[in-house]
Design a protein around this motif. Structure first.
Motif, mmCIF file in Angstrom:
data_model
loop_
_atom_site.group_PDB
_atom_site.id
_atom_site.type_symbol
_atom_site.label_atom_id
_atom_site.label_comp_id
_atom_site.label_asym_id
_atom_site.label_seq_id
_atom_site.Cartn_x
_atom_site.Cartn_y
_atom_site.Cartn_z
ATOM 1 N N ALA A 236 0.860 -1.184 0.000
ATOM 2 C CA ALA A 236 0.000 0.000 0.000
ATOM 3 C C ALA A 236 0.892 1.229 0.000
ATOM 4 C CB ALA A 236 -0.907 -0.012 1.219
ATOM 5 N N PRO A 237 0.380 2.358 -0.463
ATOM 6 C CA PRO A 237 1.194 3.579 -0.428
ATOM 7 C C PRO A 237 1.564 3.944 1.021
ATOM 8 C CG PRO A 237 -0.811 3.920 -1.708
ATOM 9 C CD PRO A 237 -0.931 2.593 -1.039
ATOM 10 N N ALA A 238 2.718 4.538 1.183
ATOM 11 C CA ALA A 238 3.126 4.996 2.510
ATOM 12 C C ALA A 238 2.181 6.105 2.944
ATOM 13 C CB ALA A 238 4.562 5.503 2.464
ATOM 14 N N LYS A 239 1.939 6.193 4.216
ATOM 15 C CA LYS A 239 1.052 7.255 4.723
ATOM 16 C C LYS A 239 1.637 8.616 4.359
ATOM 17 C CE LYS A 239 -0.731 4.488 8.347
ATOM 18 N NZ LYS A 239 -1.984 4.313 8.808
ATOM 19 N N GLY A 240 0.743 9.480 3.871
ATOM 20 C CA GLY A 240 1.182 10.794 3.433
ATOM 21 C C GLY A 240 1.405 10.879 1.934
#
Length: 80
Positions: free
Chosen positions: A75-79
């Motif tokens: 999943a994409p990194a937070k932010g």
């Protein structure tokens, strides 16, 4: 018959429209690929479930048109 990289990319992009997808042809034969897929669809899912979603996106082509697919999913990194 091998699967062209364009077909593989199209299958993945259709299933994961938000994804960042990078595909490498590992043997130059259209049969052995590595796919790195970053998609919000994988958020909170265990790795095995992420890979099951990818195999489902290939609609039965895995093991036939496509002999080997090394997967790197996240999943994409937070932010991001």
């Amino acid at each position: 018959m091998p699967m062209p990289v364009e077909t593989l990319h199209a299958c993945l992009a259709e299933a994961f429209p938000d994804a960042e997808i990078v595909i490498d042809d590992l043997a130059g034969d259209g049969d052995h690929y590595r796919a790195r897929i970053v998609s919000a669809a994988f958020q909170g899912l265990p790795r095995i479930r992420q890979h099951q979603l990818v195999y489902a996106a290939l609609k039965g082509r895995m093991g036939g048109e496509l002999h080997a697919l090394a997967l790197e999913t996240s999943a994409p990194a937070k932010g991001d």
